[in-house]
Design a protein around this motif. Sequence first.
Motif, PDB file in Angstrom:
ATOM      1  N   ARG A 150       0.843  -1.239   0.061  1.00  0.00           N
ATOM      2  CA  ARG A 150       0.038   0.115   0.015  1.00  0.00           C
ATOM      3  C   ARG A 150       0.903   1.208   0.001  1.00  0.00           C
ATOM      4  NH1 ARG A 150      -4.529  -0.183   4.626  1.00  0.00           N
ATOM      5  NH2 ARG A 150      -4.997  -2.162   3.422  1.00  0.00           N
ATOM      6  N   LEU A 151       0.464   2.168  -0.678  1.00  0.00           N
ATOM      7  CA  LEU A 151       1.110   3.633  -0.860  1.00  0.00           C
ATOM      8  C   LEU A 151       0.037   4.613  -0.655  1.00  0.00           C
ATOM      9  CD1 LEU A 151       3.733   5.357  -1.290  1.00  0.00           C
ATOM     10  CD2 LEU A 151       2.631   5.709  -3.758  1.00  0.00           C
ATOM     11  N   TYR A 152       0.288   5.346   0.736  1.00  0.00           N
ATOM     12  CA  TYR A 152      -0.598   6.225   0.960  1.00  0.00           C
ATOM     13  C   TYR A 152      -0.038   7.828   0.199  1.00  0.00           C
ATOM     14  CZ  TYR A 152      -2.252   3.419   4.735  1.00  0.00           C
ATOM     15  OH  TYR A 152      -2.800   2.716   5.614  1.00  0.00           O
ATOM     16  N   LEU A 153      -1.297   8.647  -0.187  1.00  0.00           N
ATOM     17  CA  LEU A 153      -1.172   9.499  -0.871  1.00  0.00           C
ATOM     18  C   LEU A 153      -1.454  10.920  -0.235  1.00  0.00           C
ATOM     19  CD1 LEU A 153      -2.501   7.826  -4.087  1.00  0.00           C
ATOM     20  CD2 LEU A 153      -0.105   8.752  -3.828  1.00  0.00           C
ATOM     21  N   ASP A 154      -0.482  11.752   0.150  1.00  0.00           N
ATOM     22  CA  ASP A 154      -0.716  12.843   0.945  1.00  0.00           C
ATOM     23  C   ASP A 154      -1.776  13.838   0.222  1.00  0.00           C
ATOM     24  OD1 ASP A 154       0.581  12.641   3.267  1.00  0.00           O
ATOM     25  OD2 ASP A 154       2.453  13.327   2.369  1.00  0.00           O
ATOM     26  N   TYR A 155      -1.532  14.175  -0.943  1.00  0.00           N
ATOM     27  CA  TYR A 155      -2.350  15.175  -1.546  1.00  0.00           C
ATOM     28  C   TYR A 155      -3.360  14.823  -2.527  1.00  0.00           C
ATOM     29  CZ  TYR A 155       2.126  17.445   0.179  1.00  0.00           C
ATOM     30  OH  TYR A 155       3.117  17.629   1.095  1.00  0.00           O
ATOM     31  N   ILE A 156      -3.806  13.420  -2.314  1.00  0.00           N
ATOM     32  CA  ILE A 156      -4.914  13.248  -3.481  1.00  0.00           C
ATOM     33  C   ILE A 156      -6.193  13.946  -3.499  1.00  0.00           C
ATOM     34  CG2 ILE A 156      -5.894  11.278  -2.209  1.00  0.00           C
ATOM     35  CD1 ILE A 156      -4.818  11.325  -5.979  1.00  0.00           C
ATOM     36  N   ASN A 157      -6.261  14.438  -2.565  1.00  0.00           N
ATOM     37  CA  ASN A 157      -7.695  15.435  -2.145  1.00  0.00           C
ATOM     38  C   ASN A 157      -7.400  16.795  -1.967  1.00  0.00           C
ATOM     39  OD1 ASN A 157      -9.819  13.288  -3.003  1.00  0.00           O
ATOM     40  ND2 ASN A 157      -9.256  12.643  -1.222  1.00  0.00           N
ATOM     41  N   ALA A 158      -5.936  17.249  -2.350  1.00  0.00           N
ATOM     42  CA  ALA A 158      -5.612  18.647  -2.030  1.00  0.00           C
ATOM     43  C   ALA A 158      -6.255  19.602  -2.671  1.00  0.00           C
ATOM     44  CB  ALA A 158      -4.149  18.805  -2.334  1.00  0.00           C
ATOM     45  N   GLY A 159      -6.633  20.785  -2.327  1.00  0.00           N
ATOM     46  CA  GLY A 159      -7.227  21.932  -3.241  1.00  0.00           C
ATOM     47  C   GLY A 159      -6.253  22.692  -4.343  1.00  0.00           C
ATOM     48  N   ASN A 160      -5.059  22.435  -3.898  1.00  0.00           N
ATOM     49  CA  ASN A 160      -3.979  22.762  -4.780  1.00  0.00           C
ATOM     50  C   ASN A 160      -3.586  22.003  -5.963  1.00  0.00           C
ATOM     51  OD1 ASN A 160      -0.832  22.894  -5.751  1.00  0.00           O
ATOM     52  ND2 ASN A 160      -1.200  24.982  -5.128  1.00  0.00           N
ATOM     53  N   GLN A 161      -3.940  22.272  -7.413  1.00  0.00           N
ATOM     54  CA  GLN A 161      -4.024  21.539  -8.429  1.00  0.00           C
ATOM     55  C   GLN A 161      -2.634  20.911  -8.604  1.00  0.00           C
ATOM     56  OE1 GLN A 161      -2.496  21.685 -11.735  1.00  0.00           O
ATOM     57  NE2 GLN A 161      -3.827  20.002 -12.338  1.00  0.00           N
ATOM     58  N   ALA A 162      -1.585  21.386  -8.458  1.00  0.00           N
ATOM     59  CA  ALA A 162      -0.334  21.077  -8.656  1.00  0.00           C
ATOM     60  C   ALA A 162       0.162  19.915  -7.694  1.00  0.00           C
ATOM     61  CB  ALA A 162       0.798  22.093  -8.619  1.00  0.00           C
TER      62      ALA A 162
END
Length: 921
Positions: free
Chosen positions: A815-827
């Motif tokens: 498993r790899l967790y993803l910090d920014y997958i729902n981030a508001g910042n597009q980049a």
Amino acid sequence: MPRLVLIDGSSYLYRAFHALPPLSNAAGEPTGALFGVVNMLRATLKERPEYVAFVVDAPGKTFRDDLYPQYKANRAAMPDDLRAQIEPMCQIVHALGIDILRIEGVEADDVIGTLALQGHNDGLQVTISTGDKDFAQLVRPGVELVNTMSGSRMDSDAAVMDKFGVHADQIVDLLSLMGDAVDNVPGVEKCGPKTAAKWLGEYGTLDNVIANAGNIKGKIGENLRAALERLPLNRTLVTIKTDVALEVAAQDLALREQHVEDLRVLYQRYGFTQALKELDGGAAVTAPVAEKEPGRARGTGFAAALPATAADLDPALAAAGDYETILDSERLTHWIDILRAAGQFAFDTETDSLDPMQANLIGVSFAAEPGKAAYLPLGHDYGGAPAQLPRQDALDALRPLLGDAAIGKIGQHGKYDLHVMRRHGVDVAGYTQDTLLESFVLNSGIARHDMDSLAKRYLGYDTVKYEDICGKGAKQIPFSQVAIDDATRYAAEDADITLRLHRVLAPKLAAEPALQAVYADIEVPLVPVLARIEANGVRVDPDELRRQSADLSRRMLAAQQKATELAGRTFNMDSPKQLQALLFDELGLPALVKTPKGQPSTNEEALEAIADQHELPRIILEYRGLTKLRSTYTDKLPEMINPHTGRVHTSYHQAGAATGRLSSSDPNLQNIPIRTEDGRRIRRAFVAPPGRKLVACDYSQIELRIMAHLSGDAGLVGAFESGADVHRATAAEVFGRTIDEVTGNERRAAKAINFGLMYGMSAFGLARQLGIARGEAQDYIALYFSRFSGVRDYMEATRQQAREKGYVETVFGRRLYLDYINAGNQAQRAGAERAAINAPMQGTAADIIKRAMVAVDGWLADHRERALMILQVHDELVFEVDADFVDTLKTRVDALMTGVAQLAVPLEVDCGVGDNWDEAH
């Protein structure tokens, strides 16, 4: 890549004070600015950086005041309500585990600038958290600006150009022309950002604008000419210093553990309800606990997926232990009986070296139940040290226990201990648990998996540190000189804490069957396999390397002579200052890339940019490439030959990359270049001994095959099943041709798309790689997805799964967790989506070759006199084999490597044979 976040504390404090209403707590104390800064800090820490500093201006004058007494003279005194919030701000920053920096004589900007470039040069990803436009002059690959309060990000020269109309290396000149009203730096009257950008777009630099001031018409031209005298001073005032003498380095700024109780008191006092809920309610942010890639899902909906921290644990796990020193055979026998009866125990070694291939054993520690452990000293030799059991006698007594596979052994990074015991004649069997790997499999994205960090994270326990008993720096003593009572406290604690960690981490893994399988079936069985590969080592030919060094030296000298001839004089090719003077002052070449100080750069990017305008930059680049090969490989590798074995022994790291890929160090044998002739020559120095051959077995296009399996796309699966050249088959499908009709350029385009999609390549990236227009590249991608719709559907489904779960998985459940997958910042979100697509393929490839290594090692157990596994490099295994055993090995290894995974398309392995690694590859 580890990340350094530099927080512009002074900027945020003022901006929060003026942006937010005049809030106060129940006692009437002002809290508005404090509230804004605390929210910014919480947002920053949720991204789990490894290194952080909160930088504020020191009181008193700076060098800019000496240069220009009116500097910032227009600023009003700090409001009392704001001044009252500084001390609580510092208390909260400290309690969050963040270092606060104040350096007299310079501004916070200069401290940040110095640390930013230092961290960048040290290989860190640098984020400057600020709302100050001046920092745009520091933006470059690896150094970004983030305004945490607004969420905006500036991470490239293109982003700077988009916002300011100039390149990052022109920001200083832009500010010099505009001036800075906040700092009372007068610019050219009536010259705003658009005019300044226009001039710099036309003339390139401030110096050229000054030189052409007479050509600028109208009133604005008169204003420019009137300001000419002060513009050089303006440039000095607005240039952020990057060479401040600091007593602290970037890598000294590791994020510390939070003082939770202090934070609770402070948050309660100032009425920060949401921060208090976060602290007490399960979304607490702790200091990151081993290396590398961003990983962890954050935010609503992901809490259940994340491993718990010390907040959930039995307080007894953080209690002090009861430790014993074993100094006689009676007590050793007693402890052996305890360990054997327990059926499983933790152990740890103490040595005199970090190199396990040369380390001498100083002592061994054991623990069979939490809180109770013992230390067996074997090599403490300081004056007055008590008598210890003879090392060989003690090891003879321990050998039946350590060699009994029915009794489980637990370690923390136990591969090191297996090496040490093997060197001292004891082969450890039954190594079944490793707390480093338990933590890594639970969440590969956290920053550290060392015992001290894990103890704090999962046990709430502060361990005794090595420096506490051995000292630091030049005064550090070897472990053999540590008093045995102190050594017992340190060493027995290691075994005890390892056992406690296992008791906490094992149930967490058991609750996740897929992760438990990755741990038990892949990672733990690999530990002794890697230990054997490392111990086998690889033979290198020092004479060949010396010949290559001599050849590189001759070519370096030839490059120097050619450079002297082109320059018309001698100069030091390793001196940036001399290169600046020669290239830009004497030869008049354009300075297309600038240093942060606004000086012409002579780095690789700068030289590549002007290499088509003069032959000298290309010669300098050639010289540097030769120098790097010599210093990194041909000169260094002979020095790393182990004097006892005559071989080079690398170290492999299972917890190196979040995707599960192995990494290698001391030396790093996975990064030897193979795309150039010089790089391939280095591999020729890796040789087989007389009567033997090297055999390299390499998975063919494994990640693309995994994509075919995961997507189930009929076209991609069919291309592999047909046995045809997959890139040519893809091109035929995309461009509507027969395979025989596909041109070389079409195959190249198909190959670029095939591999590029896995790494999130955009139309822009494809266009640049193929040398075509962006629109044409976009058409290629659209055509590809129309023919391979299963790939498109898989990619979108994977993104959606990542958004919902906060992680992605490999075929085997890693498993790899993803910090920014729902981030508001597009980049940020786009980066997480690229990782979501790539990680299942790269992680599955890592799982497959790890499984292959375990399978092949098992077969080799009966053939170790005839063949050794000596290297693992990405998707390749390298063997040293008796010449008459080569065909047998190739046949069997091919079957084992292709049989460790059943995918929708067949795995294929290419095997080569040679007297050296280059011939075999």
